[in-house]
Design a protein around this motif. Sequence first.
Motif, PDB file in Angstrom:
ATOM      1  N   MET A   1       0.840  -1.199   0.000  1.00  0.00           N
ATOM      2  CA  MET A   1       0.000   0.000   0.000  1.00  0.00           C
ATOM      3  C   MET A   1       0.874   1.247   0.000  1.00  0.00           C
ATOM      4  O   MET A   1       1.835   1.336   0.757  1.00  0.00           O
ATOM      5  CB  MET A   1      -0.906   0.010   1.237  1.00  0.00           C
ATOM      6  N   ALA A   2       0.537   2.209  -0.858  1.00  0.00           N
ATOM      7  CA  ALA A   2       1.271   3.471  -0.900  1.00  0.00           C
ATOM      8  C   ALA A   2       1.027   4.255   0.382  1.00  0.00           C
ATOM      9  O   ALA A   2       0.013   4.073   1.068  1.00  0.00           O
ATOM     10  CB  ALA A   2       0.828   4.291  -2.100  1.00  0.00           C
ATOM     11  N   SER A   3       1.963   5.155   0.704  1.00  0.00           N
ATOM     12  CA  SER A   3       1.837   5.945   1.930  1.00  0.00           C
ATOM     13  C   SER A   3       2.056   7.415   1.633  1.00  0.00           C
ATOM     14  O   SER A   3       2.814   7.787   0.733  1.00  0.00           O
ATOM     15  CB  SER A   3       2.849   5.474   2.980  1.00  0.00           C
ATOM     16  N   TYR A  21      -6.456  11.228  -0.229  1.00  0.00           N
ATOM     17  CA  TYR A  21      -5.527  10.096  -0.185  1.00  0.00           C
ATOM     18  C   TYR A  21      -6.145   8.909   0.555  1.00  0.00           C
ATOM     19  O   TYR A  21      -5.956   7.749   0.155  1.00  0.00           O
ATOM     20  CB  TYR A  21      -4.203  10.509   0.454  1.00  0.00           C
ATOM     21  N   GLN A  24      -8.299   6.850  -1.598  1.00  0.00           N
ATOM     22  CA  GLN A  24      -7.559   6.027  -2.563  1.00  0.00           C
ATOM     23  C   GLN A  24      -6.925   4.795  -1.907  1.00  0.00           C
ATOM     24  O   GLN A  24      -6.099   4.124  -2.521  1.00  0.00           O
ATOM     25  CB  GLN A  24      -6.453   6.858  -3.226  1.00  0.00           C
ATOM     26  N   THR A  26      -4.811   4.817   0.402  1.00  0.00           N
ATOM     27  CA  THR A  26      -3.428   5.103   0.750  1.00  0.00           C
ATOM     28  C   THR A  26      -3.287   5.106   2.264  1.00  0.00           C
ATOM     29  O   THR A  26      -4.198   5.522   2.978  1.00  0.00           O
ATOM     30  CB  THR A  26      -3.023   6.486   0.195  1.00  0.00           C
ATOM     31  N   ASP A  73       5.967   7.307   0.383  1.00  0.00           N
ATOM     32  CA  ASP A  73       5.896   7.541  -1.059  1.00  0.00           C
ATOM     33  C   ASP A  73       5.699   9.022  -1.375  1.00  0.00           C
ATOM     34  O   ASP A  73       6.261   9.538  -2.337  1.00  0.00           O
ATOM     35  CB  ASP A  73       4.740   6.731  -1.662  1.00  0.00           C
ATOM     36  N   GLU A 219       0.947  12.365  -8.646  1.00  0.00           N
ATOM     37  CA  GLU A 219       0.965  11.003  -9.189  1.00  0.00           C
ATOM     38  C   GLU A 219       1.823  10.912 -10.450  1.00  0.00           C
ATOM     39  O   GLU A 219       2.487   9.897 -10.692  1.00  0.00           O
ATOM     40  CB  GLU A 219      -0.472  10.563  -9.499  1.00  0.00           C
TER      41      GLU A 219
END
Length: 257
Positions: A1-3, A21, A24, A26, A73, A219
């Motif tokens: 998972m993106a952070s 976020y 999404q 995130t 990220d 992004e």
Amino acid sequence: MASALIIGGTRGLGAALVKQYAAQSTSVFATTRSDTAPSGFPNGIKWLSNVDLTKSNVGENLTGQLKGAKPLDVVIINAGRFTTEDFSAEKGPNWEEEVTMYTTSSIAPVFVVHSLTHAGLLKSGSKVVFVSSEAGSITLRHDKEGGGNYAHHASKAALNMAGKLLSIDLKEKGVIVSIIHPGFMRTEMTKGVGFDKHWDEGGAVTPEVAAKSLVDWTEKLDIGKTGEYWAPRGPRDIGMAETVLGKNLETPLKLPW
């Protein structure tokens, strides 16, 4: 998972970024100056409390609360302050307010990024976004707008320089730094300094609209744009853009220093 880490996440643009976020899926970290988490946000936000950008230990405070976290990220440094100033004998510039504005906008971000880097919380491909303003562009300042608002505008110009220098220091590590004008927004900050009278004619948007533009911009960021100064929403809300830069300007718009 993106952070993602949103510094200044409790209201206005910061709050909108936190919510977008989170929507999404995130993993979101967000800061508050309070010692308790704010209400009205989705569950799962990891709130970092008592984070005050006017304090010299802000970097250590942040990294201490992020101990054990994986590299981030996205880091968006959004916190700011705007107090109006003029050159009159009655009001004039205010020393304490100037110190607060410079510290919040252009000094603290350097210490935040330095601490995150040396705590191993930034990696190759991490994106650091500084929320600046077109007000920080010396080229775009024009006689039509007059003077005043010294610390707000100059602290954003200083943030632009700090961001550029940090981008050079971080390029070998593969960390991307972007300096952006998020747009003229309908927030308590702009209302508080009397700019709400310009909202309609100036094309001011809600924080949610500006946040969507910023998230989309982030992004797509790559190392080719590191250290650059952009308006992702283009010139539409920059009063002196056409006067200074001419017509038929592009969106997004690369801003002059």
